[in-house]
Design an enzyme around this catalytic site. Structure first.
Site, short mmCIF file in Angstrom:
data_model
loop_
_atom_site.label_atom_id
_atom_site.label_comp_id
_atom_site.label_asym_id
_atom_site.label_seq_id
_atom_site.Cartn_x
_atom_site.Cartn_y
_atom_site.Cartn_z
N LYS A 294 -39.74 -21.22 22.23
CA LYS A 294 -39.07 -19.84 22.56
C LYS A 294 -38.29 -19.33 21.54
CE LYS A 294 -39.44 -20.08 26.95
NZ LYS A 294 -40.85 -19.74 26.68
N PRO B 158 -38.23 -26.74 19.17
CA PRO B 158 -39.52 -25.95 19.24
C PRO B 158 -40.41 -26.36 20.38
CG PRO B 158 -39.54 -27.30 17.37
CD PRO B 158 -38.38 -27.45 17.76
N HIS C 275 -54.35 -18.19 26.51
CA HIS C 275 -54.50 -19.51 27.28
C HIS C 275 -53.75 -19.39 28.64
CE1 HIS C 275 -54.61 -22.28 23.42
NE2 HIS C 275 -55.51 -21.47 23.44
N TYR D 239 -42.17 -21.28 30.70
CA TYR D 239 -42.81 -21.12 29.28
C TYR D 239 -43.60 -20.07 29.12
CZ TYR D 239 -45.88 -23.55 26.01
OH TYR D 239 -46.40 -23.78 24.54
N TYR E 243 -49.12 -31.18 25.33
CA TYR E 243 -47.75 -31.84 25.04
C TYR E 243 -47.76 -33.18 25.65
CZ TYR E 243 -45.77 -27.14 24.35
OH TYR E 243 -45.45 -26.10 23.75
P1 RFL Z 1 -36.51 -15.57 10.40
O1 RFL Z 1 -38.24 -15.54 10.73
O2 RFL Z 1 -36.18 -16.76 9.92
O3 RFL Z 1 -36.66 -14.38 9.50
C1 RFL Z 1 -35.45 -14.15 8.62
C2 RFL Z 1 -35.66 -13.33 7.57
O4 RFL Z 1 -34.24 -13.12 6.81
C3 RFL Z 1 -34.25 -13.51 5.39
N1 RFL Z 1 -33.14 -13.70 4.81
C4 RFL Z 1 -32.64 -12.87 3.99
N2 RFL Z 1 -32.85 -11.31 3.57
C5 RFL Z 1 -31.99 -10.78 3.03
N3 RFL Z 1 -30.62 -11.17 2.54
C6 RFL Z 1 -30.38 -12.59 3.03
N4 RFL Z 1 -29.33 -13.39 2.69
C7 RFL Z 1 -31.48 -13.46 3.64
N5 RFL Z 1 -31.12 -14.67 4.33
C8 RFL Z 1 -32.37 -14.73 4.77
C9 RFL Z 1 -35.42 -14.55 5.22
O5 RFL Z 1 -36.14 -14.72 3.96
C10 RFL Z 1 -36.32 -14.31 6.53
O6 RFL Z 1 -37.68 -13.60 6.02
O7 RFL Z 1 -35.77 -15.22 11.65
P2 RFL Z 1 -36.28 -14.18 13.02
O8 RFL Z 1 -36.87 -13.03 12.40
O9 RFL Z 1 -34.97 -14.24 13.76
O10 RFL Z 1 -37.42 -15.08 13.71
C11 RFL Z 1 -37.23 -16.39 14.36
C12 RFL Z 1 -38.32 -17.22 14.21
O11 RFL Z 1 -38.81 -17.39 13.13
C13 RFL Z 1 -38.12 -18.48 14.74
O12 RFL Z 1 -37.43 -18.52 15.85
C14 RFL Z 1 -39.43 -19.18 15.33
O13 RFL Z 1 -40.38 -19.66 14.11
C15 RFL Z 1 -39.19 -20.66 15.93
N6 RFL Z 1 -40.47 -21.56 16.31
C16 RFL Z 1 -41.07 -21.14 17.33
N7 RFL Z 1 -40.86 -20.03 18.00
C17 RFL Z 1 -41.54 -19.46 19.18
O14 RFL Z 1 -41.13 -18.50 19.72
N8 RFL Z 1 -42.73 -20.37 19.55
C18 RFL Z 1 -43.14 -21.36 18.68
O15 RFL Z 1 -44.34 -21.99 18.97
C19 RFL Z 1 -42.47 -21.84 17.75
N9 RFL Z 1 -42.72 -22.69 16.86
C20 RFL Z 1 -40.78 -22.27 15.42
C21 RFL Z 1 -42.01 -23.06 15.73
C22 RFL Z 1 -40.19 -22.92 14.30
C23 RFL Z 1 -40.69 -23.70 13.56
N10 RFL Z 1 -40.01 -23.97 12.31
C24 RFL Z 1 -40.38 -24.30 11.08
C25 RFL Z 1 -38.38 -23.77 12.34
C26 RFL Z 1 -42.37 -24.19 15.01
C27 RFL Z 1 -41.66 -24.56 13.98
C28 RFL Z 1 -42.28 -25.86 13.28
C1 PHB Z 2 -47.30 -24.19 17.28
O1 PHB Z 2 -48.46 -23.79 17.71
O2 PHB Z 2 -46.94 -24.06 16.20
C2 PHB Z 2 -46.47 -24.40 18.45
C3 PHB Z 2 -46.86 -24.55 19.75
C4 PHB Z 2 -45.96 -24.95 20.57
C5 PHB Z 2 -44.74 -25.31 20.56
C6 PHB Z 2 -44.30 -25.51 19.33
C7 PHB Z 2 -44.96 -24.78 18.07
O3 PHB Z 2 -43.95 -25.72 21.40
#
Ligand code: RFL
Ligand code: PHB
Length: 394
Positions: free
Chosen positions: A294, A290, A72, A382, A198
């Protein structure tokens, strides 16, 4: 068991670090609490900064992203029933890639296992010991058996609910809870726009995103502690249609819901991100709301620093890069924390807000969509600020 780097957690942070270390000839073992299917299915992030996509390519895991991901060149800010485009490519020369986090996780797991790397799912009872010595240990259970991994370093990449952060003594936590949550849905419906939208509406924020030309991902601001039962599918669609409506008759394409869930919104930064031979990466150390997309991108930025610093340690015995890790990482973390807070404040409706606060948000949206300087500031944050250096030490 013995390895050079013991990694707790097989999310994007842990898996990518294992990959970047492997490419520098450094051995690691990755320990994950959940099963493979669970981590490959977890629907989360979708937006990759320019540099994140480039890092995945350099790591040799970018082929499917390049084939299936959607590049994008801009995004839309919608308010008062009107859209305003922010042209990332023109303002910054950079783009973003929309590609699901779970697809990245799948690609990294496949690369790890294809290379014969050690990655163990379903481990439990992880505890850390001897972090102040040069032989730290990770104790855990696997198949009902106690096991111990001796390493040179332990990386806590175990996410926000992990156990590693609590092993850093004298941790300072900086935290903010936002007074709303996001209800996220995945729908089997073609996206209603080529780019993300957004949207700020008097009922609250809404976001239109996607996963593929057939799958839409959308979010609605809802009250904090809202039960998902309060949101049957038809109510979700009605509210999405209301918030995204424009003066010229925009309507979303609807379809069956494949997934729905509610996520609270918070900012959280823990410092220091290290103690002795333990280093934290990703959500284990920091969370952003979110709205700025980031979270995963910060996890990738942390891991790049760790790959470089550990590369320097094994190549030349350098300890200075590791010692500087917290300070270097937190500079980017705080920039992203500010950006995410700023986007959140500008686009959400705080139930406690008075008309004054609502006018401020409106003034900010007017400014961002009319000033090239402000639009550029949004676009460069961004799409992701440049990294200070490469991830490979050599
Ligand atoms: P994770 O992905 O949570 O992975 C951690 C892993 O550790 C495991 N774990 C253990 N393993 C062994 N022993 C233990 N005691 C443990 N405890 C936990 C877990 O099972 C898991 O597999 O962390 P990591 O690798 O630091 O990655 C971070 C990202 O997952 C997170 O920042 C993003 O998903 C946040 N996020 C977004 N980030 C973006 O950059 N762009 C986005 O568009 C974006 N959208 C989002 C998001 C997060 C969301 N939610 C659900 C929180 C949208 C949403 C809705
Ligand atoms: C997503 O596609 O899940 C998404 C995109 C942008 C955001 C957060 C989540 O700021």
């Amino acid at each position: 068991m013995r390895t050079q780097v013991g990694i707790v957690g097989a999310g994007p942070a842990g898996l990518l670090l294992a990959r970047l270390l492997h490419l520098q000839g450094i051995e690691s073992v990755v320990l994950e609490a959940r099963d493979r299917e669970y981590v490959e299915r977890r629907v989360r992030a979708g937006v990759l900064e320019h540099g994140t996509a480039q890092t995945l390519r350099e790591a040799g895991v970018g082929d499917r992203m390049d084939a299936e991901g959607l590049v994008h060149e801009g995004t839309e800010l919608r308010f008062d029933g009107q859209g305003h485009r922010i042209d990332f490519a023109e303002l910054t020369g950079r783009t973003i890639t929309v590609y699901g986090q779970q697809e990245i996780v799948k690609d990294l797991i496949a690369a790890r296992l294809a290379g014969g790397g050690d990655l163990r799912f379903d481990v439990s009872d992880v505890t850390l010991a001897d972090l102040d010595t040069d032989r730290p240990r990770v104790r855990f259970a696997t198949d009902g058996q106690a096991a111990e991994l001796a390493c040179d370093f332990v990386i806590g990449a175990d996410g926000f609910h992990g156990v590693c952060r609590d092993c850093v003594p004298e941790l300072t936590v900086y935290e903010r809870h936002y007074p709303f949550a996001w209800l996220g849905i995945l729908a089997e419906a073609p996206p209603s726009s080529h780019e993300l939208i957004y949207c700020r509406h008097e009922h609250g924020f809404a976001l239109h995103s996607m996963r593929s030309p057939r799958i839409t991902r959308m979010y609605l601001q809802v009250p904090v502690d809202e039960p998902i039962a309060a949101w049957p599918d038809d109510r979700i669609w009605r509210e999405l249609q209301t918030r995204f409506a424009t003066r010229d008759g925009f309507a979303l394409t609807e379809g069956p819901l494949l997934d729905k869930g509610i996520t609270p919104m918070r900012s959280f930064v823990a410092a220091p991100m290290q103690s002795g031979r333990l280093l934290l990466a990703g959500d284990a150390a920091h969370i952003v709301p979110p709205t700025g997309a980031k979270g995963m991108n910060l996890a990738v930025a942390d891991v790049r620093l760790l790959a470089h610093a550990l590369g320097g340690f094994y190549a030349e015995g350098r300890t200075d890069l590791l010692a500087a890790y917290t300070e270097t990482a937190l500079t980017r973390v705080w920039r992203a924390t500010h950006f995410s807070w700023w986007m959140t404040a500008m686009l959400h409706v705080d139930p406690a807000d008075d008309p004054f606060a609502a006018r401020l948000a409106q003034a900010q949206l007017d400014y961002v969509t009319s000033s090239r300087a402000m639009a550029t500031a949004l676009a460069e944050n961004y799409t992701g600020l440049p990294y200070a250096q490469g991830w490979s030490y050599r």
